[in-house]
Design an enzyme around this catalytic site. Sequence first.
Site, PDB file in Angstrom:
ATOM      1  N   SER A  20       0.837  -1.195   0.000  1.00  0.00           N
ATOM      2  CA  SER A  20       0.000   0.000   0.000  1.00  0.00           C
ATOM      3  C   SER A  20       0.880   1.256   0.000  1.00  0.00           C
ATOM      4  O   SER A  20       1.714   1.413  -0.890  1.00  0.00           O
ATOM      5  CB  SER A  20      -0.918  -0.048   1.223  1.00  0.00           C
ATOM      6  OG  SER A  20      -1.951   0.886   1.094  1.00  0.00           O
ATOM      7  N   ASP A  69      -8.545  -6.631  -4.682  1.00  0.00           N
ATOM      8  CA  ASP A  69      -8.149  -5.310  -4.180  1.00  0.00           C
ATOM      9  C   ASP A  69      -8.714  -4.241  -5.112  1.00  0.00           C
ATOM     10  O   ASP A  69      -8.278  -4.103  -6.249  1.00  0.00           O
ATOM     11  CB  ASP A  69      -6.622  -5.238  -4.125  1.00  0.00           C
ATOM     12  CG  ASP A  69      -6.104  -3.918  -3.547  1.00  0.00           C
ATOM     13  OD1 ASP A  69      -6.913  -2.991  -3.344  1.00  0.00           O
ATOM     14  OD2 ASP A  69      -4.893  -3.836  -3.301  1.00  0.00           O
ATOM     15  N   HIS A  95      -7.702  -5.403  -0.290  1.00  0.00           N
ATOM     16  CA  HIS A  95      -6.418  -4.707  -0.157  1.00  0.00           C
ATOM     17  C   HIS A  95      -5.618  -5.220   1.047  1.00  0.00           C
ATOM     18  O   HIS A  95      -4.402  -5.292   1.016  1.00  0.00           O
ATOM     19  CB  HIS A  95      -6.704  -3.210  -0.028  1.00  0.00           C
ATOM     20  CG  HIS A  95      -5.482  -2.359   0.044  1.00  0.00           C
ATOM     21  ND1 HIS A  95      -4.539  -2.333  -0.962  1.00  0.00           N
ATOM     22  CD2 HIS A  95      -5.013  -1.512   1.007  1.00  0.00           C
ATOM     23  CE1 HIS A  95      -3.568  -1.488  -0.631  1.00  0.00           C
ATOM     24  NE2 HIS A  95      -3.828  -0.991   0.559  1.00  0.00           N
TER      25      HIS A  95
END
Lengths: 234, 390
Positions: B159, B325, B358
């Site tokens: 991320s 995601d 995610h």
Amino acid sequence: MRTAAALRLAADAPPEAAPAPGELRSDLRLIADMIDPNSRVLDIGCGDGALLAYLARDKAVDARGIELSQSGVNACVRHGLSVIQGDADRDLDAFPDGAFDVVVLSQTLQATRQPRHVLEALLRIGERAIVSFPNFGFWRIRLSLLCRGRMPMSPLLNNPWYDTPNIHLCTIRDFVALCDELGARIERSLSLDRHGRTIALDPRGSLANLFAEQGIFVLAAGVAAASGKRRMAR
Amino acid sequence: MSILTVPRLRRSGRDWPGHRLVVADELPLDCGAALGPFTIAYQTYGRLNPERSNAILVCHALTGDQYVADPHPITGHPGWWTTLAGPGGVLDTERYFLICANVLGGCMGTTGPREINAATGEAWALDFPVITIHDIVRAQKLLVDRLGIEELFCVIGGSMGGMQVLQWASSYPDRVFAAVPIAAAARHSAQNIAFHEVGRQAIMADPDWCGGRYLKEGRNPSRGLAVARMAAHITYLSEAALHRKFGRNLQDRNQITYGFDADFQVESYLRHQGSTFVDRFDANSYLYITRAMDYFDLAAEHGGSLPAAFARRQPRFCIISFTSDWLFPTSESRALVHALNAVAANVSFVEIETDKGHDAFLLHEPELFATLRGFLTGCAEQRGLPRFWT
């Protein structure tokens, strides 16, 4: 002394050993022999990475791959190979001209959506392209269609017509004609019988088209096609 | 009915474990300001080998911290990447030397809006300069310099951590041997900026935020921060995962109550996520770090060309995305792969099939572990790192 966390982590599978060279498919073995040590190679449709692993280990080749299946890509990356998930139709355009010494497309051309465009891309991004494909002109295939009246199936083409990735089958003659049309120079060609043994036949003659179960071609961009090429600085 | 009633103030961080580097010099920032002196709080695991060639820089995500593999000093929860980091793990602390620094603008010891501004003797609050991912990486590079590490064996993160990995690979390619951005992108998308804006507005709408001066006023915008966390948390999951975990199940009751209590398990879960978050995170830090992500656009730094961002030299890349995601979808990773192909970089790319969204990079995901282990083992061989050393 290992902690509890370490024991849990250790349960994850360690990297598997890459396949031994002796296990290489016969056509891959022949292709491997055509590749010089220390060259830059892109294998498109590299499967589980058998050829790449062999080249990287035994020929110190800078080996890269493209593979469609997630399981194939994961197997390759687990073996420490540089492979991206993608396919020949979509992911070749991003590469610069002359990025590789050799681009390999083994048993994959017939499964692409645009074989002509793919072949052009191979000749653009590689100094040489090595292409192997099943010969649809092989006598057994012709005979099978003639006698049984059904879509032929063989050890190389072992899917029924409604469930096959092979959507653009061709004969050796078809392939040679396309090379001529693209101005590609055929530097070398091999005809393989159904045991994977090479047979000495002229690819432009009708015997190869009849007796080869598969063909392996080494191509280079012709003079006209190569003149516009820009060498990529690395 | 409200998710939080008693605003809690954070404990002092003086006694937290880990290391601190006080940098006397000024750090020039993208916004034009300079920050200094400043502190970088960091944690290390394993030992640096005599050649200083086995260091892995772990970059944490938006609400992460330097406690990769040991308990969080406030919550007591295990480190956020214990799935990977530890003896014998994928990030094997018997083989590698792991470094993780709290990001600039953070709230776990590195200089950020809740730390004291020496010029005023009060917390920085909104006087803290707006920082970028590049600024965060500049600070990390100072730390790596001070540790005497010429080349990091690997920079890895998920991320926002992945954004830092990309910034490292672009700005300091000669200092990185291998780069692993997971569930990341070369720029923050409009949708992601939009979600961040919702979070920031929730914080700033809380009367306890006090225009950012809540520490001075002895207050804490816990409600706003909790709502920001709740909204963000939804984006970290997938529809399938929410359905699998909660469905329409009711929370501690047999029927709906025709009110606004947490009837559904998913509501109760989100409220819990929000209320536990405010114990460990600072509202102003949330504003600053989300802004850093919003501003991230690697191509824009190079005249709009992403390949140009990596043109000089490239480390070996392993790019990983997850099928479910939707915050950093596979298309973002594929754009990155194409940009790297354009400069003939050595890149691997794997899309991992999972319904965990995610957050999958933080969870037990065996395909992720196997991929990373293979990539790192291959790189270690190329780099000539011994399997073990004493």
